[in-house]
Design an enzyme around this catalytic site. Structure first.
Site, PDB file in Angstrom:
ATOM      1  N   ASP A 162       1.134  -1.191  -0.123  1.00 30.28           N
ATOM      2  CA  ASP A 162      -0.342  -0.142  -0.054  1.00 30.28           C
ATOM      3  C   ASP A 162       0.968   1.443   0.040  1.00 30.28           C
ATOM      4  O   ASP A 162       1.885   1.114   0.681  1.00 30.28           O
ATOM      5  CB  ASP A 162      -0.975  -0.009   1.142  1.00 30.28           C
ATOM      6  CG  ASP A 162      -2.007   0.875   1.002  1.00 30.28           C
ATOM      7  OD1 ASP A 162      -2.291   1.412   0.007  1.00 30.28           O
ATOM      8  OD2 ASP A 162      -2.844   1.241   2.161  1.00 30.28           O
ATOM      9  N   ARG A 204       0.097   7.654  -2.722  1.00 32.58           N
ATOM     10  CA  ARG A 204       0.685   8.759  -1.972  1.00 32.58           C
ATOM     11  C   ARG A 204       1.978   8.874  -2.524  1.00 32.58           C
ATOM     12  O   ARG A 204       2.644  10.079  -2.381  1.00 32.58           O
ATOM     13  CB  ARG A 204       0.694   8.387  -0.532  1.00 32.58           C
ATOM     14  CG  ARG A 204      -0.828   8.655   0.054  1.00 32.58           C
ATOM     15  CD  ARG A 204      -1.014   8.086   1.269  1.00 32.58           C
ATOM     16  NE  ARG A 204      -1.598   6.708   1.156  1.00 32.58           N
ATOM     17  CZ  ARG A 204      -1.397   5.788   2.151  1.00 32.58           C
ATOM     18  NH1 ARG A 204      -1.347   6.197   3.417  1.00 32.58           N
ATOM     19  NH2 ARG A 204      -1.947   4.522   1.972  1.00 32.58           N
ATOM     20  N   SER A 220      -7.440  -5.616  -5.274  1.00 33.67           N
ATOM     21  CA  SER A 220      -8.666  -6.087  -4.428  1.00 33.67           C
ATOM     22  C   SER A 220      -9.971  -6.146  -5.029  1.00 33.67           C
ATOM     23  O   SER A 220      -9.957  -5.479  -6.278  1.00 33.67           O
ATOM     24  CB  SER A 220      -8.521  -5.508  -2.960  1.00 33.67           C
ATOM     25  OG  SER A 220      -9.452  -4.223  -3.265  1.00 33.67           O
ATOM     26  N   ASN A 274     -11.001  -2.665  -5.582  1.00 36.42           N
ATOM     27  CA  ASN A 274     -10.185  -1.669  -6.365  1.00 36.42           C
ATOM     28  C   ASN A 274     -10.716  -1.306  -7.699  1.00 36.42           C
ATOM     29  O   ASN A 274     -10.363  -0.603  -8.374  1.00 36.42           O
ATOM     30  CB  ASN A 274      -8.634  -2.330  -6.558  1.00 36.42           C
ATOM     31  CG  ASN A 274      -7.713  -2.021  -5.313  1.00 36.42           C
ATOM     32  OD1 ASN A 274      -7.139  -2.882  -5.290  1.00 36.42           O
ATOM     33  ND2 ASN A 274      -7.906  -1.091  -4.389  1.00 36.42           N
ATOM     34  N   LEU A 296      -6.777  -4.748   7.198  1.00 39.73           N
ATOM     35  CA  LEU A 296      -6.678  -5.956   6.496  1.00 39.73           C
ATOM     36  C   LEU A 296      -7.152  -5.457   5.099  1.00 39.73           C
ATOM     37  O   LEU A 296      -6.783  -6.335   4.227  1.00 39.73           O
ATOM     38  CB  LEU A 296      -7.394  -7.044   7.048  1.00 39.73           C
ATOM     39  CG  LEU A 296      -6.528  -7.856   8.026  1.00 39.73           C
ATOM     40  CD1 LEU A 296      -7.412  -9.155   8.677  1.00 39.73           C
ATOM     41  CD2 LEU A 296      -5.270  -8.497   7.378  1.00 39.73           C
TER      42      LEU A 296
HETATM   43  C1  IPE Z   1      -5.514  -2.711  -0.385  1.00 37.49           C
HETATM   44  O1  IPE Z   1      -5.287  -1.459  -0.464  1.00 37.49           O
HETATM   45  C2  IPE Z   1      -5.410  -3.411  -1.577  1.00 37.49           C
HETATM   46  C3  IPE Z   1      -4.145  -3.687  -2.097  1.00 37.49           C
HETATM   47  C4  IPE Z   1      -2.827  -3.268  -1.533  1.00 37.49           C
HETATM   48  C5  IPE Z   1      -4.077  -4.194  -3.685  1.00 37.49           C
HETATM   49  P1  IPE Z   1      -6.152  -0.230  -0.675  1.00 37.49           P
HETATM   50  O2  IPE Z   1      -5.378   1.153  -0.949  1.00 37.49           O
HETATM   51  O3  IPE Z   1      -7.352  -0.487  -1.839  1.00 37.49           O
HETATM   52  O4  IPE Z   1      -7.002  -0.366   0.619  1.00 37.49           O
HETATM   53  P2  IPE Z   1      -7.921   0.748   1.508  1.00 37.49           P
HETATM   54  O5  IPE Z   1      -9.076   1.313   0.418  1.00 37.49           O
HETATM   55  O6  IPE Z   1      -6.916   1.839   1.799  1.00 37.49           O
HETATM   56  O7  IPE Z   1      -8.558  -0.027   2.628  1.00 37.49           O
HETATM   57  C1  IPE Z   2      -1.701   0.179  -3.371  1.00 38.24           C
HETATM   58  O1  IPE Z   2      -1.391   1.483  -3.255  1.00 38.24           O
HETATM   59  C2  IPE Z   2      -1.853  -0.513  -4.627  1.00 38.24           C
HETATM   60  C3  IPE Z   2      -3.092  -0.769  -4.987  1.00 38.24           C
HETATM   61  C4  IPE Z   2      -4.199  -0.721  -4.222  1.00 38.24           C
HETATM   62  C5  IPE Z   2      -3.709  -1.542  -6.223  1.00 38.24           C
HETATM   63  P1  IPE Z   2      -2.529   2.597  -3.316  1.00 38.24           P
HETATM   64  O2  IPE Z   2      -2.864   2.795  -4.894  1.00 38.24           O
HETATM   65  O3  IPE Z   2      -3.568   2.153  -2.685  1.00 38.24           O
HETATM   66  O4  IPE Z   2      -1.703   3.858  -2.928  1.00 38.24           O
HETATM   67  P2  IPE Z   2      -2.390   4.884  -1.733  1.00 38.24           P
HETATM   68  O5  IPE Z   2      -2.869   3.940  -0.616  1.00 38.24           O
HETATM   69  O6  IPE Z   2      -3.530   5.548  -2.369  1.00 38.24           O
HETATM   70  O7  IPE Z   2      -1.329   5.751  -1.437  1.00 38.24           O
HETATM   71 MG    MG Z   3      -4.049   2.405  -0.705  1.00 44.68          MG
END
Ligand code: IPE
Ligand code: IPE
Ligand code: MG
Length: 252
Positions: free
Chosen positions: A29, A33, A74, A77, A204
């Protein structure tokens, strides 16, 4: 030859795990950002993220961790803009195309946990090819969770078991924790010992709900694109300091 140098060139570590880790799971994650902080579009973070997968995989090998799960996309997503989803899929394809020969050369097996049927055809084809090419390997397992949701997985397993009972293939009393686990995407993989989420979030997000029952959780503020060997070793040290009791009492 060149590929096998990858692991060795990094191996100068003074820290050893005293208790083995059989399976480590990552919630990768913080990509968006990471990019935003640099004034870049979010998808640059996803691109950089893919480079970390193989680097962390190598560090796992160094520590004799044979099974690794990476949360790549996910079931939630899909709520993101289509353009971001398209970039994510492009980068996943790029990752497989770039790394598959290497994974084959070291006897690594790819697993994909999740529903591939909703993944666009081009990406699905690349995934299926990578699965096929590594299917006979067993030294290392790289489990990519793609269009994965823990609740979805549990519902699917329940439906499958219910169908088997209905068809007379199973009796209700045959259903136990092992049988349930055997109906999950992760069938055959050991329980997770260590679950790491990067970027400071502490949840989670529907990840491996059944499999994380007794894992140790480590949350690091480091964003995934910055999560390199040293940051991972810090998490391993944190794991090393934990006292796992599994509901029992200390041995001491
Ligand atoms: C969880 O991250 C899914 C993956 C890392 C693939 P998200 O960024 O989608 O999760 P939330 O929405 O912050 O809980
Ligand atoms: C995790 O990084 C990757 C996926 C969820 C596919 P994010 O895209 O959620 O990055 P943040 O949390 O917005 O920084
Ligand atoms: Mg994220």
């Amino acid at each position: 030859m060149l590929y096998n140098m990858r692991m060795r060139k990094n191996t100068k570590n003074d820290f050893k795990l005293s208790k083995p880790i059989r399976h480590v799971a990552f919630i990768m994650d913080g990509n968006g950002r990471w990019a935003k902080l640099r004034g870049l579009p979010r998808h640059f973070g996803h691109h950089e993220a893919c480079n970390r997968i193989i680097e962390i995989f190598e560090t796992c090998r160094e520590f004799d961790i044979h099974v690794m799960s990476f949360y790549a996309f996910s079931t939630e997503n899909w709520n993101r803009p289509q353009d971001e989803i398209d970039h994510l899929m492009d980068y996943l394809e790029e990752f497989f195309n770039k790394e598959i020969d290497y994974l084959c050369s070291i006897g690594a097996k790819l697993r994909i946990s999740g529903d591939l049927s909703r993944i666009r055809e081009k990406t699905r084809a690349v995934c299926l090819d990578a699965l096929e090419r590594t299917k006979d390997n067993s030294s290392w397992i790289l489990n990519i969770c793609l269009n994965y949701g823990g609740r979805d997985e549990i519902v699917r397993a329940t439906k499958k078991i219910a169908q088997d009972v209905k068809d007379g293939k199973l009796a209700i009393d045959d259903i136990d924790e092992k049988l349930f686990a055997d109906n999950l995407y992760t069938v055959g993989l050991p329980d997770i010992d260590l679950m790491i989420r990067t970027s400071g979030e502490q949840r989670l997000s529907n990840y491996l709900l059944y499999q994380n029952a007794y894992s140790e959780f480590v949350f690091t503020p480091v964003k995934w694109p910055d999560f390199k060997r040293a940051a991972f070793i810090d998490c391993l040290k944190e794991f090393e300091s934990r006292n796992r009791r599994f509901g029992g009492l200390d041995n001491a």
